[in-house]
Design an enzyme around this catalytic site. Structure first.
Site, PDB file in Angstrom:
ATOM      1  CB  THR A 141      -0.889  -0.056   1.325  1.00 37.68           C
ATOM      2  OG1 THR A 141      -1.704  -1.234   1.214  1.00 37.68           O
ATOM      3  CG2 THR A 141      -1.660   1.334   1.463  1.00 37.68           C
ATOM      4  NE  ARG A 193      -8.763  -7.636   0.654  1.00 38.93           N
ATOM      5  CZ  ARG A 193      -7.807  -6.835   0.685  1.00 38.93           C
ATOM      6  NH1 ARG A 193      -7.354  -5.868  -0.086  1.00 38.93           N
ATOM      7  NH2 ARG A 193      -7.130  -6.762   2.099  1.00 38.93           N
ATOM      8  CB  VAL A 194     -13.470  -3.372  -0.028  1.00 41.68           C
ATOM      9  CG1 VAL A 194     -12.836  -1.915   0.670  1.00 41.68           C
ATOM     10  CG2 VAL A 194     -14.083  -3.172  -1.663  1.00 41.68           C
ATOM     11  N   GLY A 195     -10.124  -3.725   0.874  1.00 41.79           N
ATOM     12  CA  GLY A 195      -9.368  -3.730   2.304  1.00 41.79           C
ATOM     13  C   GLY A 195      -9.573  -2.682   3.155  1.00 41.79           C
ATOM     14  CG  ASP A 196      -6.200  -1.526   5.440  1.00 37.14           C
ATOM     15  OD1 ASP A 196      -6.042  -2.491   4.505  1.00 37.14           O
ATOM     16  OD2 ASP A 196      -5.520  -0.816   5.657  1.00 37.14           O
ATOM     17  CB  THR A 249       1.162  -0.364   4.629  1.00 36.53           C
ATOM     18  OG1 THR A 249       1.353  -1.279   3.821  1.00 36.53           O
ATOM     19  CG2 THR A 249       2.339  -0.160   5.735  1.00 36.53           C
ATOM     20  N   GLY A 250      -0.451  -3.135   4.960  1.00 36.18           N
ATOM     21  CA  GLY A 250      -0.390  -4.564   5.921  1.00 36.18           C
ATOM     22  C   GLY A 250      -1.677  -5.336   5.488  1.00 36.18           C
ATOM     23  N   GLY A 296      -5.035  -6.112   5.292  1.00 36.34           N
ATOM     24  CA  GLY A 296      -6.346  -5.225   5.437  1.00 36.34           C
ATOM     25  C   GLY A 296      -7.269  -5.775   6.351  1.00 36.34           C
TER      26      GLY A 296
HETATM   27  N1  GLY Z   1      -3.717  -2.873   3.209  1.00 40.63           N
HETATM   28  C1  GLY Z   1      -4.050  -2.925   1.872  1.00 40.63           C
HETATM   29  C2  GLY Z   1      -4.964  -4.063   1.862  1.00 40.63           C
HETATM   30  O1  GLY Z   1      -5.029  -5.305   2.489  1.00 40.63           O
HETATM   31  O2  GLY Z   1      -5.731  -3.904   0.769  1.00 40.63           O
END
Ligand code: GLY
Length: 304
Positions: free
Chosen positions: A179, A207-210, A229-230, A232
């Site tokens: 990220t 899919r949607v992350g953090d 970052t990491g 999600g």
């Molecule tokens: N941190 C980015 C994601 O997991 O999408």
């Protein structure tokens, strides 16, 4: 919200280029350094924290080394679905999720903040909005990412009757976390945070992350700003960025980040954070092997 007196501050910016494994360290170093300097140049010219973080993140979105914008990881279905968010310390914010075929998702997120009364637009709706705002079609897939996806899928399938490719793919996802993000304070003391990602490689379509979830991957309030970052899914469950902001109410950015990373580690969340508190102190930390970051504070540049 508590009001605070704004005095002239020394412009400060911290950027991150992802946590996880970094195979091309030099390219990451050049990228985060360039982004931090570009954002700082905006601040030095009297520009806003918002303009600075947008400049830094958009620049990284254009560098294929990073997993965002051009160079984003492909989903299991071969799509590129990107997430991005921006937030100011007065709680103004805008985000897009699972947006395809634009060059700079962070610029679309800014438009969501400035041109709509919504916070988050997703998928086709986000894309339609982007086109209405004048963003041209762009294919963010690079040959390298396409080859990586095909190679992994071949590996996964080799010698097996694959019924649930996604289940197998989940074993490979963690290898490419990534990220980008930036947090800045301008001369008026205003703070902005921005984050952008292509998500985990081989993620399920949709899919949607953090990153675009306000409070999870991106947050700013009167205590400071944070970009995460990491992993999600884990970051979302911990609402990690907002928690770090709460920690900053009574601690410096570094102490707050350290506490958030300790919490993340206890909960099995592989991640990294960059932050700025209201006094302009930077904080960064990670529990992954490495995180690429750079910051400029008091006129000095520091690169990981
Ligand atoms: N941190 C980015 C994601 O997991 O999408």
């Amino acid at each position: 919200m508590t009001k605070r007196k704004r005095t002239t501050k020394s412009p400060t910016i911290i950027v991150q280029g992802g946590a996880g494994r970094i195979t091309d360290k030099q390219s990451h170093r050049r990228g985060v350094q360039g982004a931090a300097l570009a954002g700082h140049e905006v601040l030095r010219g009297g520009g806003s924290a918002l303009d600075a973080v947008i400049r830094a993140v958009a620049l990284m979105e254009d560098i294929p080394t990073f997993n965002c914008g051009t160079g984003s990881a492909l989903s299991i279905g071969g799509r590129i679905e990107m997430d991005a968010a921006v937030m100011l310390d007065d709680l103004s914010c805008g985000a897009v999720a699972a947006i395809e075929r634009v060059r700079n998702p962070i610029l679309v997120a800014r438009k969501v903040m400035e041109e709509t009364d919504h916070v988050l637009l997703v998928g086709r709706g986000a894309l339609r909005f982007a086109r209405r705002m004048g963003f041209k079609p762009h294919d963010p897939a690079t040959e390298k990412r396409r080859r990586q996806r095909e190679q992994i899928i071949r590996q996964l399938k080799s010698g097996r009757e694959v019924k649930y490719l996604d289940r197998l793919a989940s074993q490979m996802r963690g290898e490419k976390l990534g990220t980008v993000g930036a947090v800045a304070m301008d001369a008026t003391g205003r703070i902005a945070a921005a984050t952008s990602t292509g998500g985990m490689r081989l993620h399920q379509d949709g899919r949607v992350g953090d990153t675009p979830i306000i409070g999870a991957g991106t947050y700013a309030d009167e205590n400071g700003g944070i970009s995460a970052t990491g992993h999600g899914e884990q970051i979302m469950k911990l609402v990690l960025a907002a928690r770090t902001a709460c920690f900053m109410a009574k601690a410096t950015a570094q102490k707050a980040v350290d506490r958030a990373i300790r919490l993340a580690t206890r909960k099995g969340c592989e991640c990294g954070l960059v932050a700025l508190d209201r006094r302009g102190n930077v904080g960064f930390g990670f529990n992954s092997k490495v995180m690429s970051y750079a910051y400029v504070t008091g006129g000095n540049l520091v690169v990981f």
